[in-house]
Scaffold this active site. Structure first.
Site, mmCIF file in Angstrom:
data_model
loop_
_atom_site.group_PDB
_atom_site.id
_atom_site.type_symbol
_atom_site.label_atom_id
_atom_site.label_comp_id
_atom_site.label_asym_id
_atom_site.label_seq_id
_atom_site.Cartn_x
_atom_site.Cartn_y
_atom_site.Cartn_z
ATOM 1 N N ALA A 11 0.826 -1.219 0.000
ATOM 2 C CA ALA A 11 0.000 0.000 0.000
ATOM 3 C C ALA A 11 0.855 1.261 0.000
ATOM 4 C CB ALA A 11 -0.925 -0.019 1.210
ATOM 5 N N HIS A 337 -40.795 14.824 9.757
ATOM 6 C CA HIS A 337 -40.568 15.780 8.661
ATOM 7 C C HIS A 337 -39.489 16.798 9.016
ATOM 8 C CE1 HIS A 337 -44.878 14.609 8.332
ATOM 9 N NE2 HIS A 337 -44.905 15.001 9.599
HETATM 10 C C1 UD1 Z 1 -0.795 -4.805 -10.576
HETATM 11 C C2 UD1 Z 1 -0.007 -5.941 -11.263
HETATM 12 C C3 UD1 Z 1 -0.885 -6.505 -12.383
HETATM 13 C C4 UD1 Z 1 -2.192 -7.012 -11.817
HETATM 14 C C5 UD1 Z 1 -2.906 -5.916 -11.044
HETATM 15 C C6 UD1 Z 1 -4.081 -6.501 -10.304
HETATM 16 C C7 UD1 Z 1 2.326 -5.296 -11.028
HETATM 17 C C8 UD1 Z 1 3.531 -4.775 -11.719
HETATM 18 N N1 UD1 Z 1 1.221 -5.412 -11.781
HETATM 19 O O1 UD1 Z 1 -0.979 -3.768 -11.526
HETATM 20 O O2 UD1 Z 1 -0.201 -7.587 -13.021
HETATM 21 O O3 UD1 Z 1 -3.023 -7.517 -12.846
HETATM 22 O O4 UD1 Z 1 -2.037 -5.298 -10.080
HETATM 23 O O5 UD1 Z 1 -4.757 -5.565 -9.544
HETATM 24 O O6 UD1 Z 1 2.396 -5.633 -9.865
HETATM 25 N N2 UD1 Z 1 2.633 -0.377 -4.711
HETATM 26 C C9 UD1 Z 1 3.600 -0.166 -3.750
HETATM 27 N N3 UD1 Z 1 4.784 0.383 -4.129
HETATM 28 C C10 UD1 Z 1 5.061 0.694 -5.415
HETATM 29 C C11 UD1 Z 1 4.078 0.463 -6.392
HETATM 30 C C12 UD1 Z 1 2.868 -0.085 -6.008
HETATM 31 O O7 UD1 Z 1 3.389 -0.443 -2.570
HETATM 32 O O8 UD1 Z 1 6.179 1.178 -5.675
HETATM 33 C C13 UD1 Z 1 1.331 -0.934 -4.295
HETATM 34 C C14 UD1 Z 1 0.199 0.014 -4.604
HETATM 35 O O9 UD1 Z 1 -0.063 0.847 -3.498
HETATM 36 C C15 UD1 Z 1 -0.962 -0.934 -4.891
HETATM 37 C C16 UD1 Z 1 -0.303 -2.236 -5.316
HETATM 38 O O10 UD1 Z 1 1.073 -2.115 -5.018
HETATM 39 O O11 UD1 Z 1 -1.751 -1.194 -3.768
HETATM 40 C C17 UD1 Z 1 -0.479 -2.501 -6.821
HETATM 41 O O12 UD1 Z 1 -0.027 -1.379 -7.538
HETATM 42 P P1 UD1 Z 1 -0.829 -0.798 -8.763
HETATM 43 O O13 UD1 Z 1 -0.153 0.409 -9.216
HETATM 44 O O14 UD1 Z 1 -2.274 -0.718 -8.463
HETATM 45 O O15 UD1 Z 1 -0.569 -1.961 -9.829
HETATM 46 P P2 UD1 Z 1 -1.435 -2.255 -11.139
HETATM 47 O O16 UD1 Z 1 -0.940 -1.384 -12.221
HETATM 48 O O17 UD1 Z 1 -2.855 -2.219 -10.829
#
Ligand code: UD1
Ligand code: MG
Length: 439
Positions: A11, A337
């Site tokens: 997160a 009301h």
């Molecule tokens: C990600 C997956 C994708 C999958 C999808 C499902 C990767 C590269 N891709 O894509 O294959 O289908 O989720 O929902 O993982 N986060 C961190 N630090 C970071 C980046 C992200 O903690 O540096 C956390 C974000 O807060 C988030 C989670 O990782 O809760 C996923 O990141 P997000 O950017 O939503 O990935 P997607 O592009 O949705």
């Protein structure tokens, strides 16, 4: 295999697609911050130990984590999902060998499904398992790539996918189980390599771990978790609204099954943690906020707003354009009301007239008010808190009861500011006294 498992929630991301000053995980789903919804499901699934990786807006998010047993890891820079996971494994070593990893933007998680995913991983010899599903619209999701024999060999992110890969409808749901001991050293090495290379755009993707483990002949598994729709992830406000609607519909369905009438489910909104008794009717355009309790045989709405901290007894009627905030309404109360009740305890049988207001806020502080049993609060009256209206008392229409004024049981007050109405005998005595003075 040890049935116990730890869980890590990713997160730390910026959530830039939300276009918000607020960290993505603090956006609310049915009145509850997304992170609280997810940690609740993960706990319910049976996680022995829970670690949350925070980064963007970490202090703000930390302040909202109600559960003090949650351990926090910090990802200093948002360098991708693999780097986030590594931060957790290094800073807060999980208590159990099996670790469930959950993306922090999946608020619609079924705890039973999570538990059976972990159990399935436990039955295999896999170092890293990915939860997958076949979906009608795979847009935006990582695709599950298999070789000719059907073996799972990699996940390809949409931006890197070829046309053929884009056509794959089996997707990565953003849930993983790993064996921490086997995976941590490999992940460590992969992240270091990714972040030193120029071609990775400065991020290390957790999804790349699959091909790296396969190269080392380690076992990876893609476990279909038996959903026919993709989990709705909240990448943006569209996702937030959609997933909220889906959860709302499911929650209302449960109330309907429990004997609550919801006249128009589409214009009714009920947040998490609400209870509603049998034979209560919820009329259209009603909003019931987080944790409100409503008894049996009540009628609520249309256009009612029951806010947090409100408890409503049985056989209560709350009508149109009535807002009730942090208040208790005992059995048989009527507020039919255009009324506002804030920080008010209304005892049984009392009637709140049209347009009556309990003014609980003086611009600095909020104060409580009590309205006694069978009291009658006239139309358009204002009780300025702190207020105390005795049992059976009457506040006449249009009266303004000043703060701190006790209205004694059985008496009537009227006027601005409200004064007690005198009996006929008292009035006659007043006239006699006046006449004496004149003489
Ligand atoms: C990600 C997956 C994708 C999958 C999808 C499902 C990767 C590269 N891709 O894509 O294959 O289908 O989720 O929902 O993982 N986060 C961190 N630090 C970071 C980046 C992200 O903690 O540096 C956390 C974000 O807060 C988030 C989670 O990782 O809760 C996923 O990141 P997000 O950017 O939503 O990935 P997607 O592009 O949705
Ligand atoms: Mg996402």
């Amino acid at each position: 295999m040890d049935p116990k498992f730890s869980a890590i929630l990713l997160a730390a991301g910026r959530g830039s697609r939300m276009k918000s000053q607020r960290p993505k995980v603090l956006h609310e789903i049915l009145g509850v911050p997304m992170i609280e919804v997810i940690t609740g499901s993960v706990r319910e699934a049976g996680a022995a130990d829970l670690i949350v990786v925070l980064g963007h807006g970490a202090d703000e998010v930390r302040g909202c984590l109600g559960d003090s047993s949650i351990r926090i890891a910090i990802q200093q820079q948002q360098l991708g999902t693999a780097d986030a996971l590594l931060a957790a494994l290094r800073q807060q070593p999980p208590a159990c060998a099996q670790v469930l990893v959950v993306n922090g933007d999946l608020p619609d998680l079924d705890p039973t499904l999570l538990a059976s995913f972990v159990a399935d991983h436990g039955k295999s010899s896999s170092a890293f398992s990915v939860a997958t599903a076949r979906v009608a619209d795979p847009t935006g999701m990582g695709r599950i790539v298999r070789d000719q024999t059907g073996d799972f060999i990699s996940i390809v992110e949409e931006e890197q996918a070829s046309d053929t890969e884009r056509a794959i409808d089996e997707v990565n749901l953003g849930l993983y189980v790993l064996d921490a001991e086997m995976v941590t050293p490999v992940l460590d090495e992969m992240v270091a390599g990714d972040l030193s290379g120029k071609e990775t755009a400065g991020e290390s993707y957790l999804t790349r771990l699959v091909e790296v483990l396969v190269q080392r002949s380690m076992v990876v598994d893609a476990i279909g978790v038996g959903v026919d729709h993709q989990f709705l992830q909240v990448n943006d406000r569209v996702g937030l609204a959609r997933v909220s609607r889906i959860i709302q519909d499911r929650l209302q369905q449960r109330f309907l099954e429990q004997g609550v009438t919801i006249v128009d489910p589409t214009t009714t909104w009920v947040e998490f943690g609400v209870s509603i008794g049998e034979d209560t009717v919820i009329h259209p355009q009603t909003i019931i906020r987080r944790g409100v309790r409503v008894g049996t045989c009540c009628e609520i709405g249309p256009f009612a707003h029951l806010r947090g901290g409100t408890v409503i007894g049985d056989d209560v009627k709350v009508g149109d354009f009535v807002e009730i905030n942090r208040s208790e309404l005992a059995d048989g109360v009527r507020a039919k009301h255009l009324a506002y009740l804030g920080d008010t305890k209304v005892e049984s049988g009392a009637n709140i007239g049209a347009g009556a207001v309990v003014a609980n806020y003086d611009g600095v502080k909020k104060s409580p008010t009590t309205i006694g049993e069978n009291a009658f609060i006239g139309s358009g009256s204002v009780i300025v808190a702190p207020g105390n209206i005795g049992a059976g008392a009457v506040v006449a229409a249009g009266a303004v009861v000043p703060p701190g004024r006790d209205v004694h049981p059985g008496t009537t007050v009227l006027g601005v500011p409200a004064r007690e109405r005198k009996s006929q005998q008292d009035l006659a005595d007043d006239v006699r006294d006046d006449e004496r003075e004149i003489r």
